[in-house]
Design an enzyme around this catalytic site. Sequence first.
Site, mmCIF file in Angstrom:
data_model
loop_
_atom_site.group_PDB
_atom_site.id
_atom_site.type_symbol
_atom_site.label_atom_id
_atom_site.label_comp_id
_atom_site.label_asym_id
_atom_site.label_seq_id
_atom_site.Cartn_x
_atom_site.Cartn_y
_atom_site.Cartn_z
ATOM 1 N N SER A 19 -11.904 -1.545 3.424
ATOM 2 C CA SER A 19 -11.930 -0.895 4.863
ATOM 3 C C SER A 19 -13.495 -0.883 5.332
ATOM 4 C CB SER A 19 -11.450 0.552 5.170
ATOM 5 O OG SER A 19 -10.906 0.753 6.301
ATOM 6 N N ASP B 11 -1.801 -6.311 7.484
ATOM 7 C CA ASP B 11 -2.880 -5.181 7.581
ATOM 8 C C ASP B 11 -2.645 -4.993 9.441
ATOM 9 O OD1 ASP B 11 -4.948 -3.406 8.102
ATOM 10 O OD2 ASP B 11 -6.310 -4.646 6.695
ATOM 11 N N HIS C 125 -2.871 -2.156 5.026
ATOM 12 C CA HIS C 125 -4.172 -1.904 4.751
ATOM 13 C C HIS C 125 -4.344 -1.210 3.591
ATOM 14 C CE1 HIS C 125 -8.080 -1.258 6.136
ATOM 15 N NE2 HIS C 125 -8.108 0.080 5.663
#
Length: 431
Positions: free
Chosen positions: A241, A336, A370
């Site tokens: 991230s 994602d 994600h």
Amino acid sequence: MPKFVKNGSLLSEEMSSQVRLRLLPSARCLFDEPVQVKVSGLRSRQVVALRARSTDERGMVFTSSATYRADGSGEIDLNRDPSLRGNYVGVEPMGLLWSLRPVTLHKRFQKTNSLNPHVVKFSVHEQEGEGRMLAKATNERFLIGDGVTRCPVKEGNIHGVLFTPPGEGPFPAVLDLCTFMSEKRACLLANRGFVVLTVAMYNDRPDKVKVMHLDHFEEAVDFLQQQPKVGSKGVGLVSRSKAADIALSLAAFVPGVEATVWINGCSANTVLPLYHRKKQILPALLFDISKIIPTESGASMVKYVVQNPLAEESKATLVPIERAKGHFLFAAAEDDLHWDSKAYMDEMVERLKRHGKENFESVCYPGAGHYLEPPYGPYCPSSFHGLVGKPVLWGGEPRSHAAAEVHLWKKIQEFFRAHLSCDATQSKARL
């Protein structure tokens, strides 16, 4: 720290004179290790519900359930037998773990402290009537293995935790960059023979942080290289991230970074301007909150709020990874819903190829979301986002996501062992 229990039934309690629920090879294991769930003593072809229940560090309850049919001998083996219905179907040996769902919507399983095990209570229930419990067993899933040392670090700008494997070493060194503090991934890597320092992007509330200083993370790289048991030429980085673009910048601007794992991030510097040695080196890629897409579930989709880093006005935000001397492992989940990770990964791969670079490998995971974590934790489809200030969708289909976590976890370890040269990189984790 408790040792292995050789008899998997030691933590099981029989609720019926015949039915027995066993966890093999032991009811105690490391968090990232599979267990074999077996039931015996049922009637031939009896249909029962297998359930799992766990409570996380904040007291949030997670549950899962699946229906199984015993064989002619009255036995069920999750390594062999398919779930007929429930939270998943088909042969999924660890399905009861990864399909654990929060009782409260949009809650993410919180397991950041390494000292307490993840406790999962398994049970077998009759299908008829009120589902009387027939047998139960408790699985204690430890984050910290036997002999691994945990040492909080507060030195200069470093606020983190250092994990060191047992033995003299030398060991390869890894810096685990988390968006918010978590010990899980770092501790599990230390069990596998790495000296790991975990640090967070945000030690304060995100809205109070105005710029990001690469120097703070450079200090962490230097600190790791000075550890007495570290024998690798440089350090590895593991990130996901927002932390992933910080990892890219460390690889590009800081010497001593030999191997960088980038998971579901951006190819540009995001959210905050990045400074190094009192000068801004990268502006922030901006985002447009009007592009947040609300959904009926109450969680929003934020995948498209970030501007295109390849647009002319944004190109200055791209991290110049072509400058990096170390190796990269790029891992992108195709579903994602937080970042357009696959597109960012493709852009970086093409850029490195244009520069004649071969110092990278990439892996793509269809159906994964994600939040790619070490394996066998509950899959998280949505949860509160600290920067957005509301629940967001993370994406992914549970079965595919769980399989991706198993594959990526092994891949990360292989990548670090290949590129962090060291005399002794193999250290068998013992609980």
